[in-house]
Design an enzyme around this catalytic site. Sequence first.
Site, mmCIF file in Angstrom:
data_model
loop_
_atom_site.group_PDB
_atom_site.id
_atom_site.type_symbol
_atom_site.label_atom_id
_atom_site.label_comp_id
_atom_site.label_asym_id
_atom_site.label_seq_id
_atom_site.Cartn_x
_atom_site.Cartn_y
_atom_site.Cartn_z
ATOM 1 N N CYS A 136 34.476 43.901 33.029
ATOM 2 C CA CYS A 136 33.044 44.210 32.941
ATOM 3 C C CYS A 136 32.645 45.207 34.021
ATOM 4 O O CYS A 136 32.421 44.823 35.177
ATOM 5 C CB CYS A 136 32.226 42.929 33.054
ATOM 6 S SG CYS A 136 30.452 43.230 33.012
ATOM 7 N N CYS A 139 29.238 44.622 35.621
ATOM 8 C CA CYS A 139 29.186 43.510 36.576
ATOM 9 C C CYS A 139 29.849 43.905 37.896
ATOM 10 O O CYS A 139 29.360 43.568 38.961
ATOM 11 C CB CYS A 139 29.916 42.278 36.022
ATOM 12 S SG CYS A 139 29.659 41.965 34.280
ATOM 13 N N ASP A 140 30.962 44.612 37.830
ATOM 14 C CA ASP A 140 31.799 44.786 39.020
ATOM 15 C C ASP A 140 31.942 46.219 39.519
ATOM 16 O O ASP A 140 32.516 46.440 40.594
ATOM 17 C CB ASP A 140 33.206 44.228 38.738
ATOM 18 C CG ASP A 140 33.159 42.758 38.353
ATOM 19 O OD1 ASP A 140 32.286 42.054 38.866
ATOM 20 O OD2 ASP A 140 33.983 42.325 37.527
#
Length: 327
Positions: A136, A139-140
């Site tokens: 992701c 997300c990261d």
Amino acid sequence: MAETKRTKVLIIGSGPAGYTAGVYASRAMLNPILVQGIEPGGQLTTTTEVENWPGDTEVQGPDLMIRMQDHAKAMGCDIIGDIITSVDFSNRPFVAQSDSGTEYVADAIILATGARAKWLGLPSEEKFKGFGVSACATCDGFFYRGQEIVVIGGGNTAVEEALFLTNFASKVTLVHRRDELRAEKILIDRLMKNPKIEPLWFHELVEVYGGDSPLGVEGVKVKHTKTGELTDIQAKGVFVAIGHAPANELVRDVLETHMGGYVVTKPDSTETSIPGVFAAGDLTDYKYRQAVTSAGMGCMAALEAERFIAETESDTTAETIISAVAE
Ligand code: FAD
Ligand code: NAP
């Protein structure tokens, strides 16, 4: 003592399919309960710009999903933060158990559990998951400012992730096993024009390596798919974007699946092989897997659930009248 919640329609999943089913089932006065699962809002919460949701030239995925949630709620859908752990489909009403201990009893069920990211299954991928290996970018990606990154895959997700990661990374290598991307043309065009992205064709990931203390990625070994030649790429982050598999855990032993686990529905319908159980969205769609098609199937499922409930209720009423007359 565990709580029991009774509903006419239980919707499992909170992606576009689930929330759309929530809107339609609420407007049909079925007082549906929607259980959100571990990822409230579904896959679109893991992306940024969505450019193909009709009515919005551009909308952030998480914002769109909050709007869908608010819409379903405003129509009267009871939205619950819980995870369904099992469902007894052997009798009607169906009984679903959940992570919170609440038992949901429903006349009809709409399965909208969507899909989850696939992994390559390499031991080194597993070792560094959460420590440099991710599925992701939204997300990261932030953790890799000024670093070199590798993205694996050749579909829409891989190309979008690569593009998004250029906001942070100094360089992104897109490793793909062929020399042709299956992503949309508009995305391929953006990829090819981006000076920070270097595609590496005909290669596959064989190993992620790095340090043990602290645990962290330092690079990857990739293999040429034709020559077998190994190449080392220095990278601090590896984003695996090789597609998604249907989240069918609740039903794979009771419903027919095909094409790698997608739930089979009747032609032009969301009906499954169990009367009263409907499946919508990426759980059943091996072909299109888009937000708008999932939403469309959520609508179909709610309309079909409404018809099913009306028919079974009138059957029950007729049976009651017949048995009363016979007595
Ligand atoms: P999902 O969105 O997968 O949602 C599944 C839901 O089920 C989740 O809420 C989850 O918590 C819930 N769930 C699962 N198991 C349980 C359980 N046991 N109990 C309760 N709930 C459960 N499509 C587009 O049209 N445009 C785009 O720009 C686009 N971008 C994308 C970007 C990325 C990075 C990804 C991964 C996908 C993208 N897609 C896009 C595809 C789109 O997100 C999916 O087609 C769509 O989200 C599928 O919707 P769905 O409702 O079927 O399921
Ligand atoms: P996908 O379209 O299935 O693409 C997966 C990619 O990973 C393919 O290029 C595939 O290679 C590669 N791959 C698969 N297994 C591999 C392996 N073991 N090793 C190496 N490479 C592997 O998946 P996706 O990109 O996640 O997209 C899923 C769905 O969501 C699609 O329907 C897509 O349209 C949709 N989506 C839409 C948008 C958007 O509309 N903007 C954005 C993201 C996702 P091959 O090409 O060689 O098979």
